[in-house]
Design a protein around this motif. Sequence first.
Motif, mmCIF file in Angstrom:
data_model
loop_
_atom_site.group_PDB
_atom_site.id
_atom_site.type_symbol
_atom_site.label_atom_id
_atom_site.label_comp_id
_atom_site.label_asym_id
_atom_site.label_seq_id
_atom_site.Cartn_x
_atom_site.Cartn_y
_atom_site.Cartn_z
ATOM 1 N N GLN A 179 42.676 35.954 53.126
ATOM 2 C CA GLN A 179 42.035 37.184 52.675
ATOM 3 C C GLN A 179 42.653 37.689 51.378
ATOM 4 O O GLN A 179 41.944 38.100 50.448
ATOM 5 C CB GLN A 179 42.157 38.261 53.762
ATOM 6 C CG GLN A 179 41.473 39.578 53.421
ATOM 7 C CD GLN A 179 39.965 39.482 53.383
ATOM 8 O OE1 GLN A 179 39.329 39.131 54.374
ATOM 9 N NE2 GLN A 179 39.362 39.805 52.241
ATOM 10 N N ASN A 180 43.970 37.626 51.274
ATOM 11 C CA ASN A 180 44.639 38.093 50.051
ATOM 12 C C ASN A 180 44.360 37.170 48.869
ATOM 13 O O ASN A 180 44.185 37.635 47.733
ATOM 14 C CB ASN A 180 46.145 38.207 50.289
ATOM 15 C CG ASN A 180 46.502 39.377 51.191
ATOM 16 O OD1 ASN A 180 45.730 40.328 51.316
ATOM 17 N ND2 ASN A 180 47.660 39.309 51.825
ATOM 18 N N VAL A 181 44.323 35.862 49.129
ATOM 19 C CA VAL A 181 43.984 34.922 48.054
ATOM 20 C C VAL A 181 42.552 35.167 47.588
ATOM 21 O O VAL A 181 42.262 35.176 46.372
ATOM 22 C CB VAL A 181 44.158 33.467 48.526
ATOM 23 C CG1 VAL A 181 43.671 32.493 47.463
ATOM 24 C CG2 VAL A 181 45.615 33.182 48.879
ATOM 25 N N PHE A 182 41.644 35.382 48.527
ATOM 26 C CA PHE A 182 40.239 35.647 48.209
ATOM 27 C C PHE A 182 40.117 36.912 47.362
ATOM 28 O O PHE A 182 39.407 36.927 46.335
ATOM 29 C CB PHE A 182 39.445 35.777 49.500
ATOM 30 C CG PHE A 182 38.012 36.194 49.327
ATOM 31 C CD1 PHE A 182 37.085 35.343 48.757
ATOM 32 C CD2 PHE A 182 37.589 37.451 49.740
ATOM 33 C CE1 PHE A 182 35.763 35.721 48.602
ATOM 34 C CE2 PHE A 182 36.269 37.844 49.595
ATOM 35 C CZ PHE A 182 35.360 36.977 49.019
ATOM 36 N N ASN A 183 40.783 37.985 47.780
ATOM 37 C CA ASN A 183 40.715 39.244 47.026
ATOM 38 C C ASN A 183 41.224 39.057 45.602
ATOM 39 O O ASN A 183 40.659 39.610 44.646
ATOM 40 C CB ASN A 183 41.531 40.320 47.734
ATOM 41 C CG ASN A 183 40.927 40.716 49.066
ATOM 42 O OD1 ASN A 183 39.741 40.489 49.318
ATOM 43 N ND2 ASN A 183 41.727 41.310 49.933
ATOM 44 N N PHE A 184 42.287 38.278 45.455
ATOM 45 C CA PHE A 184 42.872 38.048 44.134
ATOM 46 C C PHE A 184 41.911 37.278 43.229
ATOM 47 O O PHE A 184 41.716 37.636 42.054
ATOM 48 C CB PHE A 184 44.194 37.287 44.287
ATOM 49 C CG PHE A 184 44.763 36.782 43.002
ATOM 50 C CD1 PHE A 184 45.355 37.645 42.086
ATOM 51 C CD2 PHE A 184 44.704 35.423 42.690
ATOM 52 C CE1 PHE A 184 45.878 37.171 40.885
ATOM 53 C CE2 PHE A 184 45.226 34.946 41.500
ATOM 54 C CZ PHE A 184 45.812 35.819 40.589
ATOM 55 N N LEU A 185 41.289 36.231 43.748
ATOM 56 C CA LEU A 185 40.451 35.366 42.917
ATOM 57 C C LEU A 185 39.104 35.993 42.576
ATOM 58 O O LEU A 185 38.548 35.729 41.504
ATOM 59 C CB LEU A 185 40.239 34.017 43.615
ATOM 60 C CG LEU A 185 41.484 33.128 43.747
ATOM 61 C CD1 LEU A 185 41.166 31.897 44.592
ATOM 62 C CD2 LEU A 185 42.012 32.706 42.376
ATOM 63 N N LYS A 186 38.555 36.818 43.457
ATOM 64 C CA LYS A 186 37.224 37.371 43.206
ATOM 65 C C LYS A 186 37.247 38.631 42.349
ATOM 66 O O LYS A 186 36.225 39.038 41.795
ATOM 67 C CB LYS A 186 36.506 37.675 44.531
ATOM 68 C CG LYS A 186 37.008 38.914 45.255
ATOM 69 C CD LYS A 186 36.123 39.259 46.441
ATOM 70 C CE LYS A 186 34.776 39.785 46.026
ATOM 71 N NZ LYS A 186 34.844 41.098 45.329
ATOM 72 N N ASP A 187 38.377 39.264 42.255
ATOM 73 C CA ASP A 187 38.479 40.531 41.536
ATOM 74 C C ASP A 187 38.466 40.277 40.025
ATOM 75 O O ASP A 187 39.333 39.579 39.492
ATOM 76 C CB ASP A 187 39.770 41.239 41.950
ATOM 77 C CG ASP A 187 39.815 42.684 41.465
ATOM 78 O OD1 ASP A 187 39.063 43.028 40.529
ATOM 79 O OD2 ASP A 187 40.607 43.465 42.032
ATOM 80 N N GLU A 188 37.480 40.866 39.351
ATOM 81 C CA GLU A 188 37.382 40.641 37.900
ATOM 82 C C GLU A 188 38.579 41.220 37.148
ATOM 83 O O GLU A 188 38.897 40.788 36.034
ATOM 84 C CB GLU A 188 36.073 41.227 37.347
ATOM 85 C CG GLU A 188 35.983 42.744 37.340
ATOM 86 C CD GLU A 188 35.462 43.316 38.644
ATOM 87 O OE1 GLU A 188 35.126 44.512 38.664
ATOM 88 O OE2 GLU A 188 35.392 42.556 39.635
ATOM 89 N N ARG A 189 39.278 42.187 37.751
ATOM 90 C CA ARG A 189 40.440 42.785 37.073
ATOM 91 C C ARG A 189 41.631 41.830 37.025
ATOM 92 O O ARG A 189 42.461 41.918 36.111
ATOM 93 C CB ARG A 189 40.834 44.090 37.787
ATOM 94 C CG ARG A 189 39.774 45.192 37.660
ATOM 95 C CD ARG A 189 40.102 46.345 38.581
ATOM 96 N NE ARG A 189 40.080 45.929 39.984
ATOM 97 C CZ ARG A 189 40.286 46.755 41.018
ATOM 98 N NH1 ARG A 189 40.568 48.034 40.791
ATOM 99 N NH2 ARG A 189 40.239 46.289 42.256
ATOM 100 N N THR A 190 41.745 40.925 38.004
ATOM 101 C CA THR A 190 42.862 39.967 38.005
ATOM 102 C C THR A 190 42.457 38.606 37.444
ATOM 103 O O THR A 190 43.302 37.713 37.332
ATOM 104 C CB THR A 190 43.393 39.779 39.440
ATOM 105 O OG1 THR A 190 42.320 39.333 40.291
ATOM 106 C CG2 THR A 190 43.958 41.073 39.986
#
Length: 685
Positions: free
Chosen positions: A524-535
């Motif tokens: 879940q944390n990896v997914f949030n990191f990769l999909k977020d346009e800010r990161t």
Amino acid sequence: MEFLGDSQNHDSSETEKKNKKKKRFHRHTPHQIQRLESTFNECQHPDEKQRNQLSRELGLAPRQIKFWFQNRRTQKKAQHERADNCALKEENDKIRCENIAIREAIKHAICPNCGDSPVNEDSYFDEQKLRIENAQLRDELERVSSIAAKFIGRPISHLPPLLNPMHVSPLELFHSGPSLDFDLLPGSCSSMAVPSLPSQPNLVLSEMDKSLMTNIAVTAMEELLRLLQTNEPLWIKTDGCRDVLNLESYENIFPRSSTSGGKKNNLRMEASRSSGVVFTNAITLVDMLMDSVKSAELFPSIVASSKTLAVISSGLRGNHGDALHLMIEEVQVLSPLVATREFCVLRYCQQIEHGTWAIVNVSYEFPQFTSQSRSYRFPSGCLIQDMSNGYSKVTWVEHGEFEEHHEMFKDLVHKGLAFGAERWIATLQRMCERFTNLLEPATSSLDLGGVIPSSEGKRSIMRLAHRMVNNFCLSVGTSNNTRSTVVSGLDEFGIRVTSHKSRHEPNGMVLCAATSFWLPISPQNVFNFLKDERTRPQWDVLSNGNSVQEVAHITNGSNPGNCISVLRGFNASSSQNNMLILQESCIDSTSAALVIYTPVDLPALNIAMSGQDTSYIPILPSGFAISPDGSSKGGGGSLITVGFQIMVSGLQPAKLNMESMETVNNLINTTVHQIKTTLNCPSTA
């Protein structure tokens, strides 16, 4: 006299033994026999609990119950063998009569050109040829009989020539429930065609083959229904929610099934069961699962390729009841490190009752389609029960023997999160949500300068994104039946490179590079990191560190992370202002996730947003497949597969230069390094 006395004593002892034997004989009452027969028809191998219940109910000892069932099974087996002998004799007689008829027809044959009897008629249809044909027919009969003995535990019996259609009211054939629009699926949109296995022309099945397949499918359906409807001790709960098969109990109930696949060395048994509610009505779901192309579209991250080889029975019109297909299918984990599992299967659909269907898959060893992976599928499949408001409850069973997999994915595979029933159910739930969202109006979507004016524009974008996801899943897997050619196998970094010819302008070759790695961070944390346009600038090599903004958003399910986005990068170079990024991100209940994207220029995106055909828009999907590592230590980490595609214009496959290979490998290595650095993970992880 003593001798005579000894003789008399001996006679009396023999008489006593005979009397004791007579006393042991017990004749069951008609009521007892009727009750035992009814139980036998439901279950030929009752367990100890069932035998004790019958013992109390009928006033018989458990041992008597056990012996009665043993004798009854022996009696039934003898009946089958007598029927088998009769069937073989009838077949032999039939062959003999056909030969006699051919011989008589030859005697009275007339040449169509001159009207005379053919000259030297025995030169072609002679007795020797008939003997050869007889031998061929006999070999075919023996082959089919041996297959029957392997799959259903006994030699061939009097097999039914066709599946018997169910007696269903004509009113039941018209389903009044809501029907989803699946025109983005193949069959109605050629651009969405799923890569399928190579076509196999001239596949001819004899009536004997069809009858055998029917018998195997019916037997497999009976086993699947038992697996679906029985709980403990056949199934054991693990981790509080997952059902895993108790192999000892299974082999007691299905003694022949456990050996029907021909157990081989280095194979392990996998069996799991899972259930869930999906937002699709049952008849629509049945239609998709019985269509090899649509079912592949339904599971793009699981099914690498699928093809229907033959339709043995098309079933009842409108609900696929009693439909039987011979199919070949490859299932996969999205990683270049894990080999696909290839099956030649019989897929049989049966309507159990109004609103309830069962679909079973069972391996069928067809000579032309011998699997290289030695995978074998025991009766597996699903039970689909229609619910109110367009929902269905689906219970799924996966059961088979397979080879071991790459060490990195070992825990994932063993826990059923790679190929097990839980993965099929989770993917099905997510995809059905996606298709349902396809019908919702686009009023809730952010648009790009007002160029998504209608639902048609939204649907067109979703079609393009779906093709992008399919293309990515195909490029990072290990299927041997795709359009791709392996350019470079796994190197020291685990990178695999394949190529295929571009189907769009400009003409050239597309290089696809993929690898898998592990991170000690939850999916879940990896997914949030990769999909977020800010990161995104922290890992996206092609963004050159520039910021990215989401300018359009289409919701793709109940999970907020499931969406389709249009991203714009801010770059000082004016030449880049015209390039946008189409991205789809999704995660399911098993924490399996995808983040896939492709550059698209503004004119092409305008075509999609206006609702026009997107099949001619060229795409080069890249992205990530994320899954839990299956470890229970400290919550576990993530297994990530990263894949990149680049266009190599004007080169033939044999002329792919080292510079192109280095480019795509550097993209992979740099991306992995930047992700690990940003997330504070060791470079060796």
